[in-house]
Scaffold this active site. Structure first.
Site, short mmCIF file in Angstrom:
data_model
loop_
_atom_site.label_atom_id
_atom_site.label_comp_id
_atom_site.label_asym_id
_atom_site.label_seq_id
_atom_site.Cartn_x
_atom_site.Cartn_y
_atom_site.Cartn_z
CB VAL A 104 -24.22 11.47 -9.58
CG1 VAL A 104 -24.59 12.11 -8.15
CG2 VAL A 104 -24.27 10.15 -9.24
CB CYS A 105 -25.28 16.05 -9.55
SG CYS A 105 -25.44 18.03 -9.27
#
Length: 322
Positions: A104-105
């Site tokens: 994520v990210c």
């Protein structure tokens, strides 16, 4: 049905929503289909970690004592700016054993540092795509989508896109109905396709400095079905077409044509998601004129047709049996 262990890696400076967003999705799926997921969190030494927002998160265990992961999820956050070598070493050793690698990210930076993204297409938060591509040339970085699937590797863009990716994984594992029930419970009823751009047209383009150009931007957004040719927009700004086109690109960072294309696509998507209007009606209201023109635009930008987009990304009726 085999239970899938989702192991979330924690570290100081982690972005809290990168952790809690996907965890809420997988937990929601487990509540609705007991035995589907076992969610575990772990830090290097098992000690609590402090998130980038100041929250303290207590992991279930140390990474050395964590169960083997079906889905190894690596969140992002400030703690990825100077990756802990010990954490990178752990990922390098254990990442290949997981059936599914998820970031994520800026968690993608940790996976890349461990060599786990080499040869794969991947994305991360738009502000860090250049760094990821520069530091890890063996990674095929795509800065546009909100998430990317490449075999067993799945990477997502900034923060909330981790929820979109987690919902897509739940749909893959348990089916569309379960994913949509979870999405509605989280009030994320409009699940976004992975190849949707990280920015809306208004965010992707800069806001023009001059008032006439700002007014034109607003006019385009509010009237996607109008005549939005360069000539018509230039007349609205009281500029010659050539002067208008140069000034618009200089102040917004994109051409008038590309801006109009983005606005019309977003308008069509919202109508498909939020209304029961037919494809022909949506195409007219969004400025495409014909369903075929809208279909070509969807295929080019999203890789899917309007009808398929509506089927996949609109919640099922509330009364539908589960």
């Amino acid at each position: 049905m085999a239970q899938r262990t989702v192991l979330v890696v924690l570290f100081d400076g982690v972005q809290s929503l990168d952790v809690t967003g996907p965890v809420e999705v997988f937990t929601g799926a487990e509540v609705r289909t007991p035995g589907s997921y076992r969610i575990r969190t772990a830090s290097l030494d098992g000690a609590p970690v402090r998130t980038s927002s100041g929250l303290t998160v207590v992991p279930d265990s140390a990474l050395a004592a964590a169960p083997a992961a079906h889905t190894l999820l690596v969140p992002g956050g400030q703690g990825t700016r100077r990756p802990d070598p010990a954490l990178v070493d752990w990922l390098r050793a254990h990442g290949p054993r997981a059936e599914r690698l998820v970031s994520v990210c800026t968690g993608a930076i940790l996976l890349a540092a461990a060599g786990l993204l080499d040869g794969h297409r991947a994305t991360t938060h738009w502000a860090y795509c250049d760094r990821l591509a520069r530091d890890h040339p063996a990674v095929d970085v795509d800065p546009d989508p909100i998430y990317v699937r490449d075999g067993r590797v799945a990477t997502s863009a900034g923060v909330t896109s981790g929820i979109d990716l987690a919902l897509a994984l739940v749909e893959e594992d348990l089916g569309r109905d379960v994913a949509l029930v979870v999405a509605r419970h989280l009030v994320v009823f409009l699940r976004r396709p992975g190849n949707q751009a990280q920015f809306s047209a208004q965010l992707a383009a800069q806001t023009a400095r001059r008032e006439p150009l700002r007014e034109v931007q607003q006019w385009i957004t509010e009237h996607p079905d109008d005549d939005l040719s360069v000539e018509a927009l230039a007349a609205r700004a009281a500029l010659s077409p050539r002067h208008f086109a140069r000034a618009f690109q200089a102040e917004t960072g994109t051409t008038p044509g590309r801006y109009v294309d983005r606005v019309r696509l977003e308008h069509a998507r919202r109508l498909l998601e939020d209304t029961g209007d037919g494809v022909e009606e949506v195409s007219r209201a969004s400025g495409y004129g014909t369903p075929e023109a809208m279909r070509r635009a969807f295929l080019k930008a999203l890789g899917t047709t309007p009808a398929e987009y509506r089927r996949r990304f609109t919640p099922a009726p509330a009364g539908r049996p589960r």
